[in-house]
Design a protein around this motif. Structure first.
Motif, PDB file in Angstrom:
ATOM      1  N   PHE A  59       0.826  -1.206   0.000  1.00 15.65           N
ATOM      2  CA  PHE A  59       0.000   0.000   0.000  1.00 15.65           C
ATOM      3  C   PHE A  59       0.865   1.263   0.000  1.00 15.65           C
ATOM      4  O   PHE A  59       0.519   2.245  -0.653  1.00 15.65           O
ATOM      5  CB  PHE A  59      -0.998  -0.014   1.156  1.00 15.65           C
ATOM      6  CG  PHE A  59      -2.116  -0.985   0.912  1.00 15.65           C
ATOM      7  CD1 PHE A  59      -3.048  -0.763  -0.096  1.00 15.65           C
ATOM      8  CD2 PHE A  59      -2.213  -2.142   1.657  1.00 15.65           C
ATOM      9  CE1 PHE A  59      -4.058  -1.678  -0.351  1.00 15.65           C
ATOM     10  CE2 PHE A  59      -3.227  -3.065   1.414  1.00 15.65           C
ATOM     11  CZ  PHE A  59      -4.154  -2.831   0.410  1.00 15.65           C
ATOM     12  N   ASP A  60       2.004   1.233   0.690  1.00 16.28           N
ATOM     13  CA  ASP A  60       2.934   2.366   0.623  1.00 16.28           C
ATOM     14  C   ASP A  60       3.423   2.559  -0.808  1.00 16.28           C
ATOM     15  O   ASP A  60       3.522   3.681  -1.300  1.00 16.28           O
ATOM     16  CB  ASP A  60       4.147   2.142   1.536  1.00 16.28           C
ATOM     17  CG  ASP A  60       3.811   2.299   3.003  1.00 16.28           C
ATOM     18  OD1 ASP A  60       2.704   2.783   3.330  1.00 16.28           O
ATOM     19  OD2 ASP A  60       4.667   1.911   3.830  1.00 16.28           O
ATOM     20  N   PHE A  61       3.729   1.457  -1.454  1.00 20.90           N
ATOM     21  CA  PHE A  61       4.224   1.488  -2.827  1.00 20.90           C
ATOM     22  C   PHE A  61       3.219   2.146  -3.763  1.00 20.90           C
ATOM     23  O   PHE A  61       3.570   2.964  -4.602  1.00 20.90           O
ATOM     24  CB  PHE A  61       4.516   0.052  -3.282  1.00 20.90           C
ATOM     25  CG  PHE A  61       4.910  -0.064  -4.720  1.00 20.90           C
ATOM     26  CD1 PHE A  61       6.174   0.308  -5.130  1.00 20.90           C
ATOM     27  CD2 PHE A  61       4.023  -0.550  -5.653  1.00 20.90           C
ATOM     28  CE1 PHE A  61       6.548   0.197  -6.458  1.00 20.90           C
ATOM     29  CE2 PHE A  61       4.387  -0.667  -6.987  1.00 20.90           C
ATOM     30  CZ  PHE A  61       5.658  -0.288  -7.386  1.00 20.90           C
ATOM     31  N   LEU A  62       1.947   1.801  -3.598  1.00 18.86           N
ATOM     32  CA  LEU A  62       0.932   2.347  -4.499  1.00 18.86           C
ATOM     33  C   LEU A  62       0.489   3.756  -4.141  1.00 18.86           C
ATOM     34  O   LEU A  62       0.035   4.501  -5.007  1.00 18.86           O
ATOM     35  CB  LEU A  62      -0.288   1.428  -4.534  1.00 18.86           C
ATOM     36  CG  LEU A  62      -0.095   0.089  -5.219  1.00 18.86           C
ATOM     37  CD1 LEU A  62      -1.404  -0.679  -5.257  1.00 18.86           C
ATOM     38  CD2 LEU A  62       0.459   0.241  -6.622  1.00 18.86           C
ATOM     39  N   THR A  63       0.608   4.135  -2.865  1.00 19.29           N
ATOM     40  CA  THR A  63       0.033   5.411  -2.460  1.00 19.29           C
ATOM     41  C   THR A  63       1.038   6.464  -2.016  1.00 19.29           C
ATOM     42  O   THR A  63       0.707   7.642  -2.031  1.00 19.29           O
ATOM     43  CB  THR A  63      -0.971   5.208  -1.308  1.00 19.29           C
ATOM     44  OG1 THR A  63      -0.290   4.643  -0.189  1.00 19.29           O
ATOM     45  CG2 THR A  63      -2.111   4.305  -1.725  1.00 19.29           C
ATOM     46  N   LYS A  64       2.247   6.073  -1.627  1.00 16.96           N
ATOM     47  CA  LYS A  64       3.175   7.056  -1.060  1.00 16.96           C
ATOM     48  C   LYS A  64       4.373   7.330  -1.953  1.00 16.96           C
ATOM     49  O   LYS A  64       4.494   8.398  -2.517  1.00 16.96           O
ATOM     50  CB  LYS A  64       3.640   6.617   0.324  1.00 16.96           C
ATOM     51  CG  LYS A  64       2.519   6.629   1.344  1.00 16.96           C
ATOM     52  CD  LYS A  64       3.019   6.220   2.698  1.00 16.96           C
ATOM     53  CE  LYS A  64       1.865   6.208   3.686  1.00 16.96           C
ATOM     54  NZ  LYS A  64       2.247   5.691   4.966  1.00 16.96           N
ATOM     55  N   ASP A  65       5.269   6.343  -2.068  1.00 12.20           N
ATOM     56  CA  ASP A  65       6.490   6.668  -2.799  1.00 12.20           C
ATOM     57  C   ASP A  65       6.668   5.911  -4.108  1.00 12.20           C
ATOM     58  O   ASP A  65       7.414   6.339  -4.954  1.00 12.20           O
ATOM     59  CB  ASP A  65       7.724   6.508  -1.911  1.00 12.20           C
ATOM     60  CG  ASP A  65       8.026   5.073  -1.545  1.00 12.20           C
ATOM     61  OD1 ASP A  65       7.370   4.154  -2.049  1.00 12.20           O
ATOM     62  OD2 ASP A  65       8.946   4.874  -0.740  1.00 12.20           O
ATOM     63  N   GLY A  66       6.014   4.786  -4.272  1.00 10.21           N
ATOM     64  CA  GLY A  66       6.119   4.061  -5.532  1.00 10.21           C
ATOM     65  C   GLY A  66       7.528   3.635  -5.889  1.00 10.21           C
ATOM     66  O   GLY A  66       7.860   3.528  -7.054  1.00 10.21           O
ATOM     67  N   SER A  67       8.358   3.409  -4.887  1.00  7.40           N
ATOM     68  CA  SER A  67       9.749   3.090  -5.195  1.00  7.40           C
ATOM     69  C   SER A  67      10.082   1.620  -4.951  1.00  7.40           C
ATOM     70  O   SER A  67       9.419   0.936  -4.188  1.00  7.40           O
ATOM     71  CB  SER A  67      10.697   3.965  -4.380  1.00  7.40           C
ATOM     72  OG  SER A  67      10.744   3.522  -3.048  1.00  7.40           O
ATOM     73  N   ALA A  68      11.150   1.212  -5.590  1.00  9.21           N
ATOM     74  CA  ALA A  68      11.631  -0.159  -5.441  1.00  9.21           C
ATOM     75  C   ALA A  68      12.085  -0.428  -4.011  1.00  9.21           C
ATOM     76  O   ALA A  68      12.039  -1.567  -3.554  1.00  9.21           O
ATOM     77  CB  ALA A  68      12.772  -0.415  -6.416  1.00  9.21           C
ATOM     78  N   SER A  69      12.490   0.602  -3.293  1.00  9.21           N
ATOM     79  CA  SER A  69      13.000   0.404  -1.937  1.00  9.21           C
ATOM     80  C   SER A  69      11.931  -0.126  -0.988  1.00  9.21           C
ATOM     81  O   SER A  69      12.252  -0.754   0.014  1.00  9.21           O
ATOM     82  CB  SER A  69      13.588   1.696  -1.378  1.00  9.21           C
ATOM     83  OG  SER A  69      12.569   2.663  -1.212  1.00  9.21           O
ATOM     84  N   THR A  70      10.659   0.121  -1.279  1.00 10.13           N
ATOM     85  CA  THR A  70       9.602  -0.398  -0.410  1.00 10.13           C
ATOM     86  C   THR A  70       9.092  -1.756  -0.856  1.00 10.13           C
ATOM     87  O   THR A  70       8.749  -2.577  -0.021  1.00 10.13           O
ATOM     88  CB  THR A  70       8.393   0.568  -0.343  1.00 10.13           C
ATOM     89  OG1 THR A  70       7.895   0.790  -1.657  1.00 10.13           O
ATOM     90  CG2 THR A  70       8.764   1.867   0.312  1.00 10.13           C
TER      91      THR A  70
END
Length: 148
Positions: A59-70
């Protein structure tokens, strides 16, 4: 009874993981929740681990930063949980463990390919490259089995 006039004995289930167990209980011979207690525990462990270690980063990936690190560490965790050589999460039979993770994997695939959510197309391509590499090959085979 009409849906807008439920029985006083009815109960709404608003949590998808609880709903999956409910459906498995309604159809005990379906294999959605194996009868063997060890396999049942493995199904529940897979679901719990996915919920704790994967859903938040997803959910962080889709809504906050969209980065590979998450998302890449979370994908690696799921990849490591998969039963080696098995078709599905805990064996060769489709269970509620697979049903719990399938919609998340589908959303990720869309995000990787089309820049859905906070993920840009370029970031999605870099993650898709990692996903299509050797390190996540078990996860990729697993998702193909779910789709089939």
């Amino acid at each position: 009874m009409p849906p807008d006039q439920p029985s006083a004995e009815s109960f709404k289930i608003a949590e998808s993981l609880v709903l999956l167990e409910f459906v498995a209980d309604l159809f005990p011979t379906s294999g959605l929740l194996p009868s063997d207690p060890i396999k049942r525990a493995k199904v529940r462990f897979f679901i719990d681990t996915a919920a704790v270690q994967f859903y938040g980063p997803f959910f962080d990936f889709l809504t906050k930063d969209g980065s590979a690190s998450t998302i890449l560490p979370a994908l690696r965790n799921i990849n490591s949980l998969l039963a080696q050589g098995a078709k599905f999460a805990v064996g060769d039979g489709y269970t509620i463990a697979d049903a719990a993770l399938a919609p998340i994997l589908w959303r990720l695939e869309l995000a990787f390919k089309y820049g859905y959510g906070a993920c840009t197309v370029d970031e999605g391509k870099s993650i898709l490259d990692a996903y299509e590499g050797e390190e996540l090959s078990e996860l990729r085979k697993y998702f193909e089995a779910i789709k089939s």
